[in-house]
Scaffold this motif. Structure first.
Motif, mmCIF file in Angstrom:
data_model
loop_
_atom_site.group_PDB
_atom_site.id
_atom_site.type_symbol
_atom_site.label_atom_id
_atom_site.label_comp_id
_atom_site.label_asym_id
_atom_site.label_seq_id
_atom_site.Cartn_x
_atom_site.Cartn_y
_atom_site.Cartn_z
ATOM 1 N N THR A 12 7.107 5.765 6.528
ATOM 2 C CA THR A 12 7.851 6.978 6.274
ATOM 3 C C THR A 12 9.379 6.554 5.888
ATOM 4 O OG1 THR A 12 6.215 7.910 7.871
ATOM 5 C CG2 THR A 12 8.254 8.982 7.578
ATOM 6 N N ASP A 15 9.476 5.857 2.479
ATOM 7 C CA ASP A 15 9.226 7.143 1.749
ATOM 8 C C ASP A 15 10.454 8.189 1.801
ATOM 9 O OD1 ASP A 15 6.969 9.347 1.119
ATOM 10 O OD2 ASP A 15 8.434 10.586 2.240
ATOM 11 N N LYS A 71 9.341 3.659 -1.172
ATOM 12 C CA LYS A 71 7.983 3.996 -1.556
ATOM 13 C C LYS A 71 7.874 5.239 -2.279
ATOM 14 C CE LYS A 71 3.770 4.571 0.857
ATOM 15 N NZ LYS A 71 2.966 4.979 2.289
ATOM 16 N N CYS A 73 7.725 8.966 -3.069
ATOM 17 C CA CYS A 73 7.437 10.283 -2.260
ATOM 18 C C CYS A 73 6.776 11.457 -2.985
ATOM 19 C CB CYS A 73 8.604 10.497 -1.469
ATOM 20 S SG CYS A 73 8.495 11.852 -0.393
#
Length: 162
Positions: A12, A15, A71, A73
């Motif tokens: 997360t 992200d 990463k 999103c």
């Protein structure tokens, strides 16, 4: 191997790191498209804050002993795509600024959700320093959301009505 809260926290974080970088790239376009001076100023201020948020995320990666890594999103890509669509479809329209504001608030609400979750997980994982950093960013995101609401309700929505 089973994935744990630590893995979810890191994924997360990656992200949100991607999301904040995407927001840095998108805000200048939104500022340029906006016609209301208060809205332009709010976008400019949030751009400056978002650059700080990126730096804070890098500090959190450092605190937990990880290299900063983004990463993709999909959520922020969808939200920013909607903002781009509004800029295109409502260009020159009295409703443009209201649409830009709505897109910006969708971004803020996404960020508030993610930062609140990350802060809670950081506390659960014993990352007190990371939790404090995340809370600072969450506070700024909430303040930006309130500022955008004030601009919307004081002038932008009325102009959009025609």
């Amino acid at each position: 191997m089973a994935k744990l809260l630590e893995d979810l926290f890191l994924d997360t974080l990656k992200d949100v790191y991607f999301a904040e970088q995407k927001i840095v790239a998108t805000l200048p376009e939104m500022e340029q498209a906006a016609t209301n001076s208060q809205l332009k100023s709010a976008f400019r201020k949030h751009l400056d804050e978002t650059k700080i948020h990126v730096t804070r995320l890098e500090a959190i990666f450092n605190v937990i002993g990880e290299e900063p890594e983004a990463k993709t999103c999909d959520a922020i890509l969808g939200i920013t795509d909607e903002g781009a669509e509004i800029m295109e479809e409502y260009e020159g329209s009295p409703a443009l600024d209201a649409g830009l504001l709505a897109a910006a608030q969708a971004v803020e609400h996404y960020e508030m959700s993610r930062y609140g979750t990350l802060r809670t997980w950081a506390l659960e994982l014993g990352y007190e320093e990371a939790a404090e950093i995340l809370q600072s960013t969450l506070d700024e995101e909430q303040a930006t959301d309130l500022a955008l609401t004030a601009i919307a309700t004081s002038v932008v929505n009325q102009k959009a009505e025609g």
